[in-house]
Design a protein around this motif. Structure first.
Motif, short mmCIF file in Angstrom:
data_model
loop_
_atom_site.label_atom_id
_atom_site.label_comp_id
_atom_site.label_asym_id
_atom_site.label_seq_id
_atom_site.Cartn_x
_atom_site.Cartn_y
_atom_site.Cartn_z
N SER A 122 0.82 -1.21 0.00
CA SER A 122 0.00 0.00 0.00
C SER A 122 0.85 1.27 0.00
O SER A 122 0.38 2.33 -0.39
N ARG A 123 2.10 1.16 0.42
CA ARG A 123 3.00 2.31 0.45
C ARG A 123 3.96 2.32 -0.73
O ARG A 123 4.84 3.20 -0.81
N GLY A 124 3.84 1.33 -1.60
CA GLY A 124 4.74 1.26 -2.74
C GLY A 124 6.15 0.88 -2.35
O GLY A 124 7.11 1.21 -3.06
N GLN A 125 6.30 0.15 -1.24
CA GLN A 125 7.61 -0.25 -0.75
C GLN A 125 7.87 -1.72 -1.05
O GLN A 125 6.93 -2.52 -1.15
N PRO A 126 9.14 -2.11 -1.18
CA PRO A 126 9.45 -3.54 -1.36
C PRO A 126 9.07 -4.32 -0.11
O PRO A 126 9.18 -3.80 1.01
N VAL A 127 8.62 -5.53 -0.29
CA VAL A 127 8.19 -6.37 0.83
C VAL A 127 9.40 -7.10 1.41
O VAL A 127 10.07 -7.86 0.70
N PRO A 128 9.71 -6.89 2.70
CA PRO A 128 10.84 -7.59 3.31
C PRO A 128 10.56 -9.09 3.43
O PRO A 128 9.43 -9.55 3.19
N SER A 129 11.56 -9.83 3.83
CA SER A 129 11.39 -11.26 4.03
C SER A 129 10.42 -11.52 5.18
O SER A 129 10.15 -10.64 6.01
N ALA A 130 9.90 -12.73 5.25
CA ALA A 130 8.94 -13.09 6.30
C ALA A 130 9.55 -12.89 7.68
O ALA A 130 8.89 -12.41 8.61
N GLU A 131 10.81 -13.24 7.82
CA GLU A 131 11.47 -13.10 9.13
C GLU A 131 11.64 -11.63 9.50
O GLU A 131 11.46 -11.23 10.65
N ALA A 132 11.99 -10.80 8.52
CA ALA A 132 12.18 -9.37 8.78
C ALA A 132 10.87 -8.67 9.12
O ALA A 132 10.87 -7.61 9.74
N ARG A 133 9.75 -9.28 8.72
CA ARG A 133 8.45 -8.67 8.99
C ARG A 133 7.88 -9.05 10.36
O ARG A 133 6.82 -8.59 10.73
N ARG A 134 8.58 -9.88 11.10
CA ARG A 134 8.13 -10.27 12.44
C ARG A 134 8.59 -9.20 13.45
O ARG A 134 9.79 -9.00 13.63
N VAL A 135 7.64 -8.53 14.07
CA VAL A 135 7.95 -7.40 14.95
C VAL A 135 7.34 -7.65 16.33
O VAL A 135 6.12 -7.84 16.45
N GLN A 136 8.18 -7.63 17.34
CA GLN A 136 7.68 -7.76 18.72
C GLN A 136 6.87 -6.52 19.08
O GLN A 136 7.35 -5.40 19.00
N GLY A 137 5.60 -6.72 19.45
CA GLY A 137 4.74 -5.59 19.78
C GLY A 137 4.34 -4.77 18.57
O GLY A 137 3.92 -3.62 18.72
N GLY A 138 4.45 -5.34 17.39
CA GLY A 138 4.10 -4.59 16.17
C GLY A 138 2.63 -4.26 16.06
O GLY A 138 2.24 -3.48 15.19
N LEU A 139 1.81 -4.86 16.93
CA LEU A 139 0.38 -4.54 16.97
C LEU A 139 0.00 -4.04 18.36
O LEU A 139 -1.13 -4.16 18.80
N GLY A 140 1.00 -3.43 19.03
CA GLY A 140 0.74 -2.87 20.35
C GLY A 140 0.91 -3.89 21.46
O GLY A 140 1.16 -5.07 21.23
#
Length: 231
Positions: free
Chosen positions: A160-178
């Protein structure tokens, strides 16, 4: 001898039948592709030929359908509002128009907090994939309670931001949804504002986001299977 030649000699009926089907499909596809611009031109020509009265009638019909849909939604919201007011025991009520989440026990409101309401959205990727988000409406139940979960940021966030999609592992964020997440049985999420990851400062499409301190009191009070009325 090639595999095609062997197939043709061994199974001639099957071979020529498949070849004919492929040719028919290719011809039909080409015919449709050629006629699409013509269909569009014909539609524009018919629109120009319609009288003002005919266009007004068409617009009234479309407007009438839209009004009927709005009325149906309003009636459903009214029924859910009444159902939530009559509910016994502990439950949540989420009033979308007022952007407010209520913790109630029977008719008594124990707490109310403001929420940010994510819009209905459609995200399209260059490769043709689409993600459609529509806000929930109706009775749901809490399926899962999570505290600072590791959140796999979906691909559509970057698309949605026109950005490249990182790998699945790089997209795992601790607390990324609060810190606090209430996930309902249809996948709808009521969550506290993230302090990490790409969703900081924005509410997910069709999601509901609250301040961490506000959501904490409600989070601690509810359990799995607690009813949630969204209207």
């Amino acid at each position: 001898m090639s595999s095609f030649s062997r197939l043709r000699r061994s199974h001639p009926v099957f071979f020529w039948g498949i070849l004919s089907l492929v040719l028919v499909l290719l011809t039909a596809t080409a015919a449709v592709a050629v006629r699409v611009p013509q269909y569009r031109r014909d539609a524009a020509r018919l629109d120009r030929q319609m009288s003002a009265a005919e266009r007004a009638t068409r617009d009234r019909v479309l407007s009438s359908r839209a009004r009927r849909a709005e009325l149906a939604v309003a009636l459903l919201q009214r029924e859910l509002r009444l159902k939530a007011a009559e509910a016994k025991g502990l439950h949540l009520a989420l009033e979308v128009d007022r952007s407010t989440l209520y913790l109630r026990h029977g008719p008594a409101t124990l707490r109310s907090i403001p929420v940010q309401v994510g819009r209905d959205s459609l995200v399209r990727a260059p490769d043709g994939r689409t993600w459609r988000f529509v806000r929930a409406l109706g009775e749901r139940h809490v399926r899962q309670k999570q505290t600072s979960p590791v959140y796999a940021v979906p691909e559509w966030v970057y698309v949605s931001r026109g950005q490249p999609v990182p790998s699945a592992e790089a997209r795992r964020v601790q607390g990324g949804l609060g810190r606090y997440v209430l996930r309902l049985d249809d996948g709808t999420e009521i969550y506290s504002a993230p302090t990490a990851g790409p969703l900081q400062g924005q509410v997910k499409p069709a999601g509901f986001m609250a301040a961490e301190r506000d959501l904490q009191a409600i989070f601690d009070a509810v359990s799995v299977d607690t009813p949630v009325f969204i209207y």
